[in-house]
Motif scaffolding. Structure first.
Motif, PDB file in Angstrom:
ATOM      1  N   SER A   1      -4.181  -4.722   6.953  1.00  0.00           N
ATOM      2  CA  SER A   1      -2.849  -3.673   6.778  1.00  0.00           C
ATOM      3  C   SER A   1      -2.054  -3.927   8.167  1.00  0.00           C
TER       4      SER A   1
ATOM      5  N   HIS B   1      -5.998   3.258  -3.453  1.00  0.00           N
ATOM      6  CA  HIS B   1      -5.821   3.856  -2.351  1.00  0.00           C
ATOM      7  C   HIS B   1      -6.231   5.389  -2.420  1.00  0.00           C
TER       8      HIS B   1
ATOM      9  N   SER C   1      -5.239  -1.446  -1.884  1.00  0.00           N
ATOM     10  CA  SER C   1      -5.244  -1.636  -0.534  1.00  0.00           C
ATOM     11  C   SER C   1      -6.629  -2.404  -0.097  1.00  0.00           C
TER      12      SER C   1
ATOM     13  N   HIS D   1       0.481  -3.157   0.353  1.00  0.00           N
ATOM     14  CA  HIS D   1       0.021  -4.283   1.163  1.00  0.00           C
ATOM     15  C   HIS D   1       0.705  -5.845   0.790  1.00  0.00           C
TER      16      HIS D   1
ATOM     17  N   LYS E   1       3.189  -3.737   6.847  1.00  0.00           N
ATOM     18  CA  LYS E   1       1.804  -4.628   6.398  1.00  0.00           C
ATOM     19  C   LYS E   1       2.377  -6.132   6.744  1.00  0.00           C
TER      20      LYS E   1
ATOM     21  N   ARG F   1     -13.160  -5.968   5.242  1.00  0.00           N
ATOM     22  CA  ARG F   1     -11.992  -6.386   4.577  1.00  0.00           C
ATOM     23  C   ARG F   1     -11.101  -7.409   6.026  1.00  0.00           C
TER      24      ARG F   1
HETATM   25  N1  DSN Z   1      -4.469   2.416   5.967  1.00  0.00           N
HETATM   26  C1  DSN Z   1      -4.069   1.482   5.076  1.00  0.00           C
HETATM   27  C2  DSN Z   1      -4.933   0.252   4.884  1.00  0.00           C
HETATM   28  O1  DSN Z   1      -5.525  -0.088   5.984  1.00  0.00           O
HETATM   29  O2  DSN Z   1      -5.026  -0.319   3.827  1.00  0.00           O
HETATM   30  C3  DSN Z   1      -3.804   2.089   3.857  1.00  0.00           C
HETATM   31  O3  DSN Z   1      -3.202   3.315   3.810  1.00  0.00           O
END
Ligand code: DSN
Length: 490
Positions: free
Chosen positions: A56, A177, A227, A255, A284, A415
């Protein structure tokens, strides 16, 4: 080094405006707080020293950052362009109008609202706009009145109606989310919220089950977006489902907005033509300043543009200026190449890890992120893996996986995202190297034992020689792809 030293010691022909600006800003900050100045500098060094795989995050351009750090922060401009509650908003009007026009051009949207301060705020503005368009409007029309003249009794009835509305959105563990109806969030307080999950086996969205749930629940809002889901979504199909049950289709593309802007997600995979309302962040994959935005069809404009007073206070003119720059950057051919490279890189990273036997959720990725099941692959929690990898010089975040038994704090997953490394100019070869570094650290890391002899979920033991060599490998890689090379400081 200080600004004066830099100016004195650097030959005139080598002086660089970005370095001068960076030093000058730091000097001004230092006048009030040397410790804050030091932390800004430390953050630059940290981001230069560690490799960023947080899905992100990104690196905004220095022009975007410059537009954000100035006197525009001082201006109040509640309202919307040319309809403000304060005098002297002429320049902010132009800035907001330019940002909105550029966003409309970039995404082909009927209307863009660039005031939300974040993706979470954009979602709240969208929810309230939908409630107003679909619940408040007909209620007032029936009573032939408006909100101001509505009696206290009728306002109570309207509030009761708001409280009964249903939201159907993706479950947090499936990649949704917090703002999509998670019980700890306002969205679950505002709405009677229902969640769909991914399929237990494939971990992919199950369209048949989604359709079944939508028909059973008949939500006011059918929310799609994620997300932490690594596949593309067919939004034409989502709109079909929404139409079948009379729901408003809302898409949260926070995203993947950069992949839409850059022409990676086109046709039925581009949410903008299909959704009634689209929300996003701007920082992002879109690589702009930290902020949010709502795009909508004409029908919702009159409510969306009133995000203040429905949810927001004064907009952030400096951030809207920076959004305008980011949208302009995203309209370029370079950005299109960048967006495609993000996906090439995440696929290369996923493939390289899978070649090493690492378990990737859904067996790959169509977008900028991938989810590694570190529990299955290495017997670790996400928290242990996140910390071990950071010791080796790579910054990423742990993430809950579908049906995760380790909960949202420890988790079973990592992730990984490629927007930031792609901004640095890295490509497929570098992804292969990064996959090896991560795998090498994690296969030499194991959970520590608790005092009762059980495997800890937080503490771990790792091979310090491998950590040392990984750090060196990361440093060598980052030397070849420096962050903000225009800023020449040690
Ligand atoms: N904090 C964001 C992320 O990392 O996907 C979403 O709010």
């Amino acid at each position: 080094m200080s600004l004066l030293k830099y100016l004195n010691e650097t030959p005139k022909e080598n002086l660089n405006i970005s370095t001068i600006a960076f030093f000058a800003n730091l000097e001004k900050v230092k006048e009030i707080s040397p410790s804050i100045a030091k932390n800004i500098l430390n953050e630059l060094q940290d981001q230069r020293k560690n490799l960023k795989l947080i899905a992100s995050e990104n690196f905004s351009s220095l022009s975007v950052q410059s537009a954000m750090g100035n006197l525009l922060t001082d201006k109040y401009a509640e309202g919307y362009p040319y309809n403000r509650f304060y005098a002297g908003c002429d320049n902010v009007d132009k800035i907001e109008e330019e940002a909105a026009n550029l966003a409309q051009e970039l995404f082909g949207a009927d209307y863009a609202y660039v005031q939300p301060h974040s993706g979470a705020d954009a979602n709240m503005v969208a929810f309230l706009s939908i409630l107003m368009a679909k619940i408040q409007k007909p209620f007032l029309e029936e009573l032939e009145t408006d909100l101001i003249n509505l009696t206290a009794e009728d306002f109570l009835k309207l509030r009761e109606k708001y409280g009964k509305q249903k939201l159907l959105a993706m479950d947090l563990y499936s990649g949704g989310h917090l703002t999509h109806g998670y019980r700890f969030n306002n969205s679950a307080i505002m709405f009677d919220a229902y969640n769909y999950t991914v399929d237990k086996e494939t971990k992919l969205l199950d369209i048949d089950n989604l359709r079944k749930m939508a028909h059973e629940i008949k939500p006011l809002i059918f929310l799609v977006g994620y997300s932490a889901y690594s596949r593309k979504i067919n939004f034409a199909k989502m709109r079909e489902i929404a139409d079948e049950v009379g729901a408003v289709l809302m898409v949260d593309m926070a995203h993947f907005a950069g992949l839409v802007a850059g022409g990676v997600f086109t046709g039925e995979y581009n949410p903008v033509p299909y959704a009634h309302v689209v929300t996003t962040t701007t920082h992002k994959t879109l690589r702009g300043p930290r902020g949010g935005m709502v795009l909508c069809k004409k029908e919702f404009k009159e409510y969306v543009e009133k995000g203040c007073p429905s949810f927001l206070g004064g907009p952030l003119p400096h951030v809207m200026a920076a959004k305008a720059l980011a949208f302009k950057e995203a309209l370029s051919d370079d950005f299109k190449k960048y967006a495609h490279n993000i996906v090439k890189n995440s696929q290369a990273l996923a493939d390289s890890l899978m070649e090493k036997g690492v378990h990737i959720v859904t067996g790959g990725t169509d977008n900028h992120l991938l989810l590694v099941d570190v529990s299955k692959s290495y017997g670790l929690t996400g928290r242990q893996a996140e910390n071990a990898v950071r010791e080796g010089g790579i910054t990423l975040n742990r993430n809950g996986l579908p049906f995760d038994i380790n909960g949202p704090w420890y988790t079973s997953g990592l992730r990984l995202g490629t927007p930031a490394v792609t901004s640095l100019g890295m490509g497929v070869d570098e992804m292969k190297e990064i996959a090896s570094i991560i795998d090498n650290i994690l296969k030499n890391t194991k959970p520590a034992k608790t005092s009762s002899g059980k495997a800890s979920k937080a503490k771990f033991e790792t091979d310090l020689n491998i950590i040392k060599s990984s750090k060196k490998q990361v440093a060598d890689l980052l030397l070849k792809f420096p962050l903000y090379p225009e800023i020449q400081i040690d």
